[in-house]
Design an enzyme around this catalytic site. Structure first.
Site, short mmCIF file in Angstrom:
data_model
loop_
_atom_site.label_atom_id
_atom_site.label_comp_id
_atom_site.label_asym_id
_atom_site.label_seq_id
_atom_site.Cartn_x
_atom_site.Cartn_y
_atom_site.Cartn_z
N HIS A 100 0.85 -1.19 0.00
CA HIS A 100 0.00 0.00 0.00
C HIS A 100 0.88 1.23 0.00
CE1 HIS A 100 0.62 -1.53 4.10
NE2 HIS A 100 0.72 -0.27 4.47
N HIS A 102 1.05 4.97 1.13
CA HIS A 102 0.46 6.02 1.97
C HIS A 102 0.52 7.34 1.21
CE1 HIS A 102 0.65 3.82 5.95
NE2 HIS A 102 1.57 3.14 5.30
#
Ligand code: 5GP
Ligand code: ZN
Length: 114
Positions: A100, A102
């Site tokens: 992922h 950020h």
């Protein structure tokens, strides 16, 4: 992966606060935001860590950044500035093992990061 939190979000089994999605990418607000804007951009396909990227994943990872750029614009931080971070493994603080990106913004960022 059935036991992966972010795969459950990608499949719709768990419904996060979605800010962007397309065929390959999902982006949603972090449950514990570290800045006024804190969005996580994930590939819908499971990849555990940055270390697991294959040569053929280049376009997919590019899509995470293109989504980040679009989110920054729609959330109004593109010109002010924002930070993108992808943590890999324990010493970087990775806690969810589905890659992922950020996207953090809405306040001044410091360097070096903690
Ligand atoms: P990491 O520490 O792996 O780089 O980042 C994982 C992020 O996922 C953390 O910022 C954490 O707050 C976020 N997170 C963990 N569980 C959930 C959840 O159930 N929903 C959302 N929206 N974010 C989560
Ligand atoms: Zn996953």
């Amino acid at each position: 992966m059935t036991d992966c939190l972010f795969c459950k979000m990608a499949s719709g089994a768990i419904k996060p606060d979605i800010v962007y999605q397309d065929d390959a990418v999902l982006a949603f607000r972090d449950i514990n935001p570290q800045a006024p804007l804190h969005v996580l951009v994930i590939p819908k396909r499971h990849i555990s860590t940055l270390n697991d990227l294959q040569e053929t994943d280049g376009a997919l990872i590019g899509k995470l950044y293109l989504a980040a750029k679009q989110i920054a614009a729609q959330e109004g931080v593109a010109l002010r500035g924002y930070r993108t971070v992808m943590n890999c493994n324990a010493e970087a603080g990775q806690s969810v093992f589905h890659v992922h990106l950020h996207v953090l913004g809405g306040r001044p960022m410091h360097w070096p990061p903690g």
